[in-house]
Write an enzyme that holds these catalytic residues in place. Sequence first.
Site, mmCIF file in Angstrom:
data_model
loop_
_atom_site.group_PDB
_atom_site.id
_atom_site.type_symbol
_atom_site.label_atom_id
_atom_site.label_comp_id
_atom_site.label_asym_id
_atom_site.label_seq_id
_atom_site.Cartn_x
_atom_site.Cartn_y
_atom_site.Cartn_z
ATOM 1 N N TYR A 77 0.829 -1.206 0.000
ATOM 2 C CA TYR A 77 0.000 0.000 0.000
ATOM 3 C C TYR A 77 0.864 1.255 0.000
ATOM 4 O O TYR A 77 2.080 1.192 0.205
ATOM 5 C CB TYR A 77 -0.932 0.009 1.211
ATOM 6 C CG TYR A 77 -0.256 0.331 2.525
ATOM 7 C CD1 TYR A 77 0.559 -0.605 3.147
ATOM 8 C CD2 TYR A 77 -0.414 1.576 3.126
ATOM 9 C CE1 TYR A 77 1.192 -0.309 4.348
ATOM 10 C CE2 TYR A 77 0.215 1.878 4.329
ATOM 11 C CZ TYR A 77 1.014 0.934 4.934
ATOM 12 O OH TYR A 77 1.647 1.232 6.114
ATOM 13 N N LYS A 80 6.447 -2.142 2.090
ATOM 14 C CA LYS A 80 5.268 -1.515 2.705
ATOM 15 C C LYS A 80 4.068 -2.433 2.495
ATOM 16 O O LYS A 80 3.213 -2.187 1.634
ATOM 17 C CB LYS A 80 5.052 -0.125 2.088
ATOM 18 C CG LYS A 80 4.216 0.808 2.960
ATOM 19 C CD LYS A 80 4.350 2.250 2.481
ATOM 20 C CE LYS A 80 3.363 3.169 3.162
ATOM 21 N NZ LYS A 80 3.651 3.459 4.562
ATOM 22 N N ARG A 122 8.110 3.819 -4.853
ATOM 23 C CA ARG A 122 8.213 2.878 -3.726
ATOM 24 C C ARG A 122 7.198 1.745 -3.859
ATOM 25 O O ARG A 122 7.500 0.582 -3.568
ATOM 26 C CB ARG A 122 8.026 3.622 -2.405
ATOM 27 C CG ARG A 122 8.263 2.724 -1.202
ATOM 28 C CD ARG A 122 8.296 3.497 0.098
ATOM 29 N NE ARG A 122 7.018 4.108 0.394
ATOM 30 C CZ ARG A 122 6.805 4.934 1.431
ATOM 31 N NH1 ARG A 122 7.795 5.241 2.250
ATOM 32 N NH2 ARG A 122 5.626 5.453 1.641
ATOM 33 N N LEU A 134 11.155 1.113 7.119
ATOM 34 C CA LEU A 134 10.658 1.582 5.832
ATOM 35 C C LEU A 134 11.498 2.762 5.338
ATOM 36 O O LEU A 134 11.875 3.631 6.127
ATOM 37 C CB LEU A 134 9.204 2.031 5.986
ATOM 38 C CG LEU A 134 8.532 2.460 4.682
ATOM 39 C CD1 LEU A 134 8.263 1.254 3.799
ATOM 40 C CD2 LEU A 134 7.247 3.211 4.971
ATOM 41 N N HIS A 167 -1.880 -20.751 0.126
ATOM 42 C CA HIS A 167 -0.639 -19.977 0.285
ATOM 43 C C HIS A 167 0.069 -19.777 -1.054
ATOM 44 O O HIS A 167 0.452 -18.679 -1.410
ATOM 45 C CB HIS A 167 0.331 -20.690 1.220
ATOM 46 C CG HIS A 167 -0.027 -20.619 2.666
ATOM 47 N ND1 HIS A 167 -1.042 -21.347 3.219
ATOM 48 C CD2 HIS A 167 0.507 -19.902 3.685
ATOM 49 C CE1 HIS A 167 -1.113 -21.088 4.518
ATOM 50 N NE2 HIS A 167 -0.194 -20.210 4.828
ATOM 51 N N ARG A 187 -8.604 -19.730 -0.705
ATOM 52 C CA ARG A 187 -7.367 -19.618 0.081
ATOM 53 C C ARG A 187 -6.352 -20.719 -0.217
ATOM 54 O O ARG A 187 -6.630 -21.897 -0.074
ATOM 55 C CB ARG A 187 -7.716 -19.650 1.567
ATOM 56 C CG ARG A 187 -6.530 -19.410 2.485
ATOM 57 C CD ARG A 187 -6.991 -19.361 3.918
ATOM 58 N NE ARG A 187 -5.927 -18.958 4.823
ATOM 59 C CZ ARG A 187 -5.053 -19.792 5.365
ATOM 60 N NH1 ARG A 187 -5.091 -21.072 5.076
ATOM 61 N NH2 ARG A 187 -4.132 -19.342 6.195
ATOM 62 N N GLU A 208 12.051 2.405 14.252
ATOM 63 C CA GLU A 208 11.298 3.561 13.777
ATOM 64 C C GLU A 208 10.023 3.594 14.602
ATOM 65 O O GLU A 208 9.897 2.845 15.572
ATOM 66 C CB GLU A 208 11.005 3.439 12.274
ATOM 67 C CG GLU A 208 10.193 2.204 11.904
ATOM 68 C CD GLU A 208 10.013 2.021 10.398
ATOM 69 O OE1 GLU A 208 9.952 3.021 9.657
ATOM 70 O OE2 GLU A 208 9.909 0.852 9.969
#
Lengths: 289, 289
Positions: free
Chosen positions: A32, A144, A51, A202, A100, A98, A177
Amino acid sequence: MQIAMIQDEILPLSELDSIYLDRGTYFGDGVYEVVRSYDGKVFALDEHLARLGRSLSEIGITGVDIDEIRRRVEQAYEAAGIDNAKVYFHITRGSQLRSHAGGRDLKPNFFLTVTELADDRVQKEQGIAVCTYPDWRWKRCDIKSLNLLPNVLARMEAERRGCAEAILVDEGGFITEAAGSAFFAIFEGRKLVTRPLGPELLASITRRFVMELVPEVGLTVAEEAMTPAEAQSADELFIAVTTRDVVPVVQFDGAGIGTGRPGRYTKALIEAFREFVVSFDCAQDKRNS
Amino acid sequence: MQIAMIQDEILPLSELDSIYLDRGTYFGDGVYEVVRSYDGKVFALDEHLARLGRSLSEIGITGVDIDEIRRRVEQAYEAAGIDNAKVYFHITRGSQLRSHAGGRDLKPNFFLTVTELADDRVQKEQGIAVCTYPDWRWKRCDIKSLNLLPNVLARMEAERRGCAEAILVDEGGFITEAAGSAFFAIFEGRKLVTRPLGPELLASITRRFVMELVPEVGLTVAEEAMTPAEAQSADELFIAVTTRDVVPVVQFDGAGIGTGRPGRYTKALIEAFREFVVSFDCAQDKRNS
């Protein structure tokens, strides 16, 4: 018959809306970005899209056209017509039953919101309190991703303690962070310290811009890891995050920082950032020309 | 106007279905369980619900009535009418506009599917190949949360290498568990080794049952961490997972294990597990009476 159940309602699996099979929910299998606008202009979209492209590539989501994402962000922002807006968007690997290792040749899911930004004037003028929390995150925080439960747990605990942000501390006792922002300290009157980039944090875009502005306000940068005790002894502390750029920190784990009011360098950086935002588009145009 | 965008479609935020604001997608802020049925009976539901309750509690999702969840699982299973089914269900903290520290007083979201189990006979008879991958997961893998991106990346890479499962290796060079199952080795003819429980791995329910069966097949248990090199030198390897119980591992990072065929203790455990499942309900009834 294969079925699904949503709260109390049972339905055939074949009738289920594909959003319920989003790998974003099953696995956090997506990435995101958050951008904001200042006074009617989206800020630093190119940087965020670059990014995003890296995040997608690191987790192997292919087939996303970044120019198409740019177009969507711009179109959505225009439709919303909010001067100071927060634009959140994520891309997941897609929807499927579902599994993996599934996820190949899926159509990625795109989702975006444009919302009003909260007023940050009080936070900027008075500063915020922060408290430490163990950094339980995964080993690829440079991506991210939607795997944010440890950030949520840290932030919820911070709020319970009356703090606006959680400062994450790794197993070695060093600050990585903050749960949702970059973290900075100013020592000995002029040295700005923040953790060097690596897989444990990040590559914050606001952090990068702050570093560019540092010489302007008479600071020098040292990229070093610091402990909570060192942070408590700093002259000034602040966080940096897209939605609010620079926010002073005046209390750290209950201890007052400096005078207990936002420090002069932090205030200078807030001011410098404001000017930077105004001049950003021109500078961008010059760079591109 | 605040808006949302789904793929190319723009709509007012107020008209957005709340599933799009699920904290499960934004943050992986939820927990899940998978149970299976054998021949028309859901197996070990109480054990899974107990673990679900612990997971919910560890991340502070409150207001979930576990008896209500049991009722839903039973009702859904009945509605599906599948003899050998996989029942997946998750509970997230709820839906709201994205905010890390939000999530108080929300109504949790429940989602479930009942699907056909894949046929595992070939895997059980011939064994599977596995390969190692760095354990990039967070520090609370004892919580069965929706933050599963590292597991997905490990499993996708395993599949690229022609393997059915990834074995996760921590920074110290020791195996934690597999990306979606527990991992066991048998040494010196009779010692069964698996990593002791801790925050770095899930308290697998199938693992627990396997440990109970171990004396029956003439093995002793040693809960110790092992390295990939040690695993490669084992007489036998296997994984344990709800959907397939015990599955022999015959190749580890390209090296054949034992004779390259499922070993005799592993086969004995598969058989013992089969009997255990049949007798489980009676045993459960006895224990409860």
